[in-house]
Design an enzyme around this catalytic site. Sequence first.
Site, PDB file in Angstrom:
ATOM      1  N   GLU A 108       0.863  -1.196   0.000  1.00  0.00           N
ATOM      2  CA  GLU A 108       0.000   0.000   0.000  1.00  0.00           C
ATOM      3  C   GLU A 108       0.894   1.238   0.000  1.00  0.00           C
ATOM      4  O   GLU A 108       1.739   1.388   0.886  1.00  0.00           O
ATOM      5  CB  GLU A 108      -0.917  -0.029   1.226  1.00  0.00           C
ATOM      6  CG  GLU A 108      -1.865  -1.211   1.235  1.00  0.00           C
ATOM      7  CD  GLU A 108      -2.664  -1.352  -0.046  1.00  0.00           C
ATOM      8  OE1 GLU A 108      -3.229  -0.348  -0.515  1.00  0.00           O
ATOM      9  OE2 GLU A 108      -2.706  -2.463  -0.610  1.00  0.00           O
ATOM     10  N   CYS A 110      -1.429   9.803   3.495  1.00  0.00           N
ATOM     11  CA  CYS A 110      -1.487   9.317   2.113  1.00  0.00           C
ATOM     12  C   CYS A 110      -2.799   9.776   1.477  1.00  0.00           C
ATOM     13  O   CYS A 110      -2.906   9.907   0.271  1.00  0.00           O
ATOM     14  CB  CYS A 110      -1.361   7.811   2.085  1.00  0.00           C
ATOM     15  SG  CYS A 110      -2.492   7.016   3.214  1.00  0.00           S
TER      16      CYS A 110
HETATM   17  P1  NAP Z   1       9.122   4.569   3.045  1.00  0.00           P
HETATM   18  O1  NAP Z   1      10.300   5.434   3.040  1.00  0.00           O
HETATM   19  O2  NAP Z   1       8.825   3.761   1.846  1.00  0.00           O
HETATM   20  O3  NAP Z   1       9.273   3.624   4.328  1.00  0.00           O
HETATM   21  C1  NAP Z   1       8.264   2.728   4.709  1.00  0.00           C
HETATM   22  C2  NAP Z   1       8.889   1.580   5.471  1.00  0.00           C
HETATM   23  O4  NAP Z   1       9.714   0.834   4.570  1.00  0.00           O
HETATM   24  C3  NAP Z   1       9.787   2.022   6.621  1.00  0.00           C
HETATM   25  O5  NAP Z   1       9.649   1.142   7.697  1.00  0.00           O
HETATM   26  C4  NAP Z   1      11.165   1.908   5.991  1.00  0.00           C
HETATM   27  O6  NAP Z   1      12.202   1.754   6.916  1.00  0.00           O
HETATM   28  C5  NAP Z   1      10.989   0.662   5.153  1.00  0.00           C
HETATM   29  N1  NAP Z   1      11.999   0.463   4.114  1.00  0.00           N
HETATM   30  C6  NAP Z   1      12.829   1.374   3.546  1.00  0.00           C
HETATM   31  N2  NAP Z   1      13.610   0.768   2.622  1.00  0.00           N
HETATM   32  C7  NAP Z   1      13.258  -0.526   2.605  1.00  0.00           C
HETATM   33  C8  NAP Z   1      13.685  -1.660   1.855  1.00  0.00           C
HETATM   34  N3  NAP Z   1      14.634  -1.594   0.922  1.00  0.00           N
HETATM   35  N4  NAP Z   1      13.094  -2.842   2.088  1.00  0.00           N
HETATM   36  C9  NAP Z   1      12.117  -2.954   3.013  1.00  0.00           C
HETATM   37  N5  NAP Z   1      11.670  -1.916   3.756  1.00  0.00           N
HETATM   38  C10 NAP Z   1      12.237  -0.727   3.552  1.00  0.00           C
HETATM   39  O7  NAP Z   1       7.807   5.404   3.360  1.00  0.00           O
HETATM   40  P2  NAP Z   1       7.576   6.443   4.537  1.00  0.00           P
HETATM   41  O8  NAP Z   1       8.257   7.723   4.198  1.00  0.00           O
HETATM   42  O9  NAP Z   1       7.866   5.797   5.838  1.00  0.00           O
HETATM   43  O10 NAP Z   1       6.004   6.650   4.489  1.00  0.00           O
HETATM   44  C11 NAP Z   1       5.367   7.621   3.737  1.00  0.00           C
HETATM   45  C12 NAP Z   1       4.727   6.982   2.516  1.00  0.00           C
HETATM   46  O11 NAP Z   1       3.750   6.040   2.947  1.00  0.00           O
HETATM   47  C13 NAP Z   1       3.978   7.981   1.656  1.00  0.00           C
HETATM   48  O12 NAP Z   1       4.252   7.705   0.306  1.00  0.00           O
HETATM   49  C14 NAP Z   1       2.513   7.697   1.991  1.00  0.00           C
HETATM   50  O13 NAP Z   1       1.626   8.064   0.973  1.00  0.00           O
HETATM   51  C15 NAP Z   1       2.550   6.219   2.208  1.00  0.00           C
HETATM   52  N6  NAP Z   1       1.410   5.755   2.992  1.00  0.00           N
HETATM   53  C16 NAP Z   1       0.451   5.012   2.367  1.00  0.00           C
HETATM   54  C17 NAP Z   1      -0.661   4.570   3.072  1.00  0.00           C
HETATM   55  C18 NAP Z   1      -1.721   3.732   2.418  1.00  0.00           C
HETATM   56  O14 NAP Z   1      -2.553   3.173   3.120  1.00  0.00           O
HETATM   57  N7  NAP Z   1      -1.732   3.605   1.108  1.00  0.00           N
HETATM   58  C19 NAP Z   1      -0.790   4.892   4.417  1.00  0.00           C
HETATM   59  C20 NAP Z   1       0.209   5.658   5.026  1.00  0.00           C
HETATM   60  C21 NAP Z   1       1.309   6.068   4.308  1.00  0.00           C
HETATM   61  P3  NAP Z   1      13.034   3.058   7.388  1.00  0.00           P
HETATM   62  O15 NAP Z   1      12.071   3.888   8.152  1.00  0.00           O
HETATM   63  O16 NAP Z   1      14.121   2.518   8.206  1.00  0.00           O
HETATM   64  O17 NAP Z   1      13.514   3.726   6.128  1.00  0.00           O
END
Ligand code: NAP
Length: 518
Positions: free
Chosen positions: A287, A321
């Site tokens: 997601e 999001c």
């Molecule tokens: P992100 O940078 O993609 O990080 C999400 C998670 O993935 C974190 O726990 C991160 O760890 C981890 N991660 C990073 N690199 C990874 C890898 N190579 N393999 C596996 N996991 C990895 O996103 P974010 O900045 O935390 O969140 C914001 C995003 O989430 C926005 O795009 C928002 O729209 C989206 N979002 C979507 C929804 C929905 O329901 N569709 C809901 C909420 C948020 P680290 O923190 O250690 O980097």
Amino acid sequence: MGLIPYKNEPGLDWSDEANVKAMRAALEEVGDSLARNYPAIIGGERIEVDGEIVSVNPANPSQVIGRVAAASEREADMALEIATSTFESWSRTAPEARARILLRAAAIMRRRKFEMLAWHVHEGAPPWAEADAQLAEAIDFLEYYAREMLRLKDGVEIYSVPGEESRYFYQPMGVGVIIAPWNFPVAILTGMSSAAIVTGNTIVMKPSEYTSVLGAKVAEIFEEAGLPKGVLNFCPGYGSEIGDYLVTDARTRFISFTGSVKTGLRINGLAARQIENQRWIKRALVETGGKDAMIIDDSADLDAAAQDLVTSAYGYAGQKCSAASRAILHADVYDEVLAKVVEKAKALKVGVPAEGGVDVGMGPVISEPQFEKVAGYIEVGKEEGERLLGEDPGDPAEGYFVSPTLFEVDPEARVAQEEIFGPVLSVIQARDFADALRIANDNPYGLTGGVYSKNRDHLELARHELRAGNVYFNRKITGALVGVQPFGGFGMSGTDSKAGGPDYLPLHMLARTVVERF
Ligand code: NAP
């Protein structure tokens, strides 16, 4: 199991002085418990590791909220191993017993509500009401998924042919890797984890690095609720260091991820590969982000539309999001709506939620990288269009604050096409409703979207043609309620798994058809 019917957890009434007092007391108490160490918890054991994540207050980055273990591949391996062995017993535990753990966790969250809100306000810096809404959502996930498991525990009805009995039921899948974002650090982490657990799976839980202390609190609550050791293995760490390892390992059966599209696509790609000793095609629930549009038609109630647009765009500093990041206004009401939006956004009080109290309408963005990203987009927006509201961000060392920002741009502008994830709204003029719908749909994301209109034909058209997983008419487009507004997008916004909806739990299970001839 006799349960009262499901209903959403009510929000706190902040006009009640007792709640304000309780919140201030909790903030002070939590303030005295900052900068502690939080180990990984694997198989119920506290595991000290070499690396650490220093989690800071985004409103005051020199204040350390906690020091959390940064797991390496060694701990990730331990967590997968324990989760694999614990699956044998947990998958055979009665669904009622599994559901009971969720109900107990919900009760604990209610009991520890102010404390949890205080941790959230310190570590993520949302306004109080946002933190409260998110905790209510976490409680709702626990209550709703417990009931959903009871609904699904004996399978669902299918038909049989004469002389045979056909049964269709679900069974647990295996080890799930839960990877959560920072923006709903309690709600989404709790929701993804509880769905995986109640369906009989064991998990490795990795919170976002920026909200790792809240991750530790969620793990602690499941432990307090009596979840057997090894079912939930708390494995905090940097995604860039352990993410690939967890996703690609042969013991991982499924990945439940919420975060950016970039990370989501990487996970989806890696999960699709088969490696040695892997005996299944992994399931990836992915997601991701959004570039959510609100259309305001010429027949709309303009005051209500402007207010809901401001709430949807700037609530929690645009870090949802579901946040409105594109306002598409009918040409005939363009100037009037714009003037109202600017006036209402200007009235928002930007401040430090932990200090400023319940009146703070907008806090900082979460982290320095996020601050730099948003600041970069503000520069892009200045080139692409006209900035009607907002100032250049200040010194991040004094807090990652960005003021509510509004750009008047063309639909193709980068600020109107790419997810910024900050308090930046792009306003676009449409010739008529058909043009507005075309502009709204001309984007790869498809998470939320809204229409403000009194024109029935326009609403019916948008009901089917507005490309978004969650479509809202004549209201804000954020704040989806569990069990009431199942949430998830399509297009580049994700696999549409619809958290908080009736289809969510089966995604965490294997469906079995068993036929017996008499
Ligand atoms: P992100 O940078 O993609 O990080 C999400 C998670 O993935 C974190 O726990 C991160 O760890 C981890 N991660 C990073 N690199 C990874 C890898 N190579 N393999 C596996 N996991 C990895 O996103 P974010 O900045 O935390 O969140 C914001 C995003 O989430 C926005 O795009 C928002 O729209 C989206 N979002 C979507 C929804 C929905 O329901 N569709 C809901 C909420 C948020 P680290 O923190 O250690 O980097």
